[in-house]
Design a protein around this motif. Structure first.
Motif, PDB file in Angstrom:
ATOM      1  N   LYS A 154       0.831  -1.208   0.000  1.00  0.00           N
ATOM      2  CA  LYS A 154       0.000   0.000   0.000  1.00  0.00           C
ATOM      3  C   LYS A 154       0.865   1.258   0.000  1.00  0.00           C
ATOM      4  O   LYS A 154       0.553   2.231  -0.683  1.00  0.00           O
ATOM      5  CB  LYS A 154      -0.926   0.006   1.216  1.00  0.00           C
ATOM      6  CG  LYS A 154      -2.083  -0.953   1.099  1.00  0.00           C
ATOM      7  CD  LYS A 154      -3.020  -0.816   2.287  1.00  0.00           C
ATOM      8  CE  LYS A 154      -4.215  -1.722   2.099  1.00  0.00           C
ATOM      9  NZ  LYS A 154      -5.364  -1.279   2.858  1.00  0.00           N
ATOM     10  N   LEU A 155       1.965   1.236   0.774  1.00  0.00           N
ATOM     11  CA  LEU A 155       2.862   2.396   0.808  1.00  0.00           C
ATOM     12  C   LEU A 155       3.512   2.608  -0.561  1.00  0.00           C
ATOM     13  O   LEU A 155       3.577   3.750  -1.045  1.00  0.00           O
ATOM     14  CB  LEU A 155       3.933   2.225   1.881  1.00  0.00           C
ATOM     15  CG  LEU A 155       3.459   2.317   3.330  1.00  0.00           C
ATOM     16  CD1 LEU A 155       4.601   2.025   4.281  1.00  0.00           C
ATOM     17  CD2 LEU A 155       2.863   3.689   3.624  1.00  0.00           C
ATOM     18  N   ARG A 156       3.988   1.529  -1.171  1.00  0.00           N
ATOM     19  CA  ARG A 156       4.586   1.649  -2.508  1.00  0.00           C
ATOM     20  C   ARG A 156       3.576   2.231  -3.499  1.00  0.00           C
ATOM     21  O   ARG A 156       3.913   3.102  -4.302  1.00  0.00           O
ATOM     22  CB  ARG A 156       5.083   0.289  -3.009  1.00  0.00           C
ATOM     23  CG  ARG A 156       6.412  -0.126  -2.457  1.00  0.00           C
ATOM     24  CD  ARG A 156       6.923  -1.387  -3.159  1.00  0.00           C
ATOM     25  NE  ARG A 156       7.618  -2.231  -2.236  1.00  0.00           N
ATOM     26  CZ  ARG A 156       7.087  -3.179  -1.462  1.00  0.00           C
ATOM     27  NH1 ARG A 156       5.818  -3.421  -1.511  1.00  0.00           N
ATOM     28  NH2 ARG A 156       7.831  -3.873  -0.638  1.00  0.00           N
ATOM     29  N   ASN A 157       2.365   1.729  -3.451  1.00  0.00           N
ATOM     30  CA  ASN A 157       1.319   2.204  -4.353  1.00  0.00           C
ATOM     31  C   ASN A 157       1.023   3.673  -4.097  1.00  0.00           C
ATOM     32  O   ASN A 157       0.903   4.470  -5.036  1.00  0.00           O
ATOM     33  CB  ASN A 157       0.050   1.346  -4.183  1.00  0.00           C
ATOM     34  CG  ASN A 157      -0.979   1.675  -5.200  1.00  0.00           C
ATOM     35  OD1 ASN A 157      -0.680   1.853  -6.377  1.00  0.00           O
ATOM     36  ND2 ASN A 157      -2.235   1.753  -4.765  1.00  0.00           N
ATOM     37  N   ALA A 158       0.903   4.062  -2.841  1.00  0.00           N
ATOM     38  CA  ALA A 158       0.606   5.456  -2.503  1.00  0.00           C
ATOM     39  C   ALA A 158       1.729   6.399  -2.941  1.00  0.00           C
ATOM     40  O   ALA A 158       1.472   7.555  -3.285  1.00  0.00           O
ATOM     41  CB  ALA A 158       0.388   5.586  -0.988  1.00  0.00           C
TER      42      ALA A 158
END
Length: 162
Positions: A154-158
Motif C-alpha cells: 500500500k505504501l509503494r502504491n501510494a
C-alpha cells in the motif's frame, strides 16, 4: 519546591528525549494530538516505574514499549466512531523542513489501518523482529508477515513506486 535526584533525572530525560519519543508516538498514532496524549501516558507509566528501571540505557525502549501497549489497549477499547469515506480530509505536513518524499511517506503511513501502521512502524522504524512484533501486537508471526507485506504494498502504491 524540593525535588529528589531521580525526579531531576526523569525531568532531564524527558527534556532530552521528548522530541524523538514524540516523533515515534506520532508514527504510531498518525495524529499529532493523539501522539502527545500517548507520549504523556507512557511517560506517566515511566515516572511511576522509574526506581525499578535499573538500566537507564533501556529507557527509550521502555517508553516505546509502553506507547505501543497503550496504543493497542486504546484500539481494543475504542468503539467504532469513524466511518469510511470516499473523500480524505486535507493533509497537514508534519514538519516544515521535511522533504517531499518524507511528507508523502508520513501521509501514506497515516492512511494505513492502525494495526498495519503499527506493524510497519515497529518493523522499520523500531527495527523489531517479526516475533517481537507478534508478541507486542498479540498476533501470530504469519499475521505480522502478511500485514507488513500488504502495508508495504500500500505504501509503494501510494508513493507511486514499483
Amino acid at each position: 519546591m524540593h525535588t529528589t535526584g531521580w525526579e531531576d533525572e526523569f525531568r532531564e530525560y524527558v527534556m532530552a528525549r521528548g522530541p524523538a519519543l514524540l516523533r515515534a508516538a506520532h508514527q504510531l498514532t498518525g495524529h499529532p494530538l493523539d501522539a502527545e496524549d500517548l507520549l504523556q501516558n507512557a511517560l506517566t507509566k515511566t515516572y511511576f516505574a522509574w526506581d525499578r528501571i535499573e538500566d537507564r540505557k533501556a529507557l527509550d525502549g521502555y517508553v516505546r514499549r509502553a506507547m505501543v501497549n497503550i496504543n493497542i489497549s486504546q484500539w481494543r477499547r475504542r468503539k467504532l466512531e469513524e466511518y469510511p469515506s470516499d473523500e480524505l480530509p486535507e493533509a497537514h505536513e508534519p514538519h516544515e523542513l521535511c522533504s517531499d518524499v518524507h511528507a508523502a511517506l508520513e501521509q501514506a503511513l497515516q492512511e494505513l489501518p492502525e494495526r498495519m501502521r503499527a506493524a510497519i512502524v515497529l518493523r522499520y522504524y523500531e527495527d523489531m523482529t517479526e516475533p517481537e512484533i507478534a508478541r507486542t501486537l498479540g498476533i501470530s508471526v504469519g499475521t505480522v508477515k502478511s500485514t507488513v507485506s500488504r502495508g508495504m504494498a500500500k505504501l509503494r502504491n501510494a508513493l507511486g513506486l514499483p
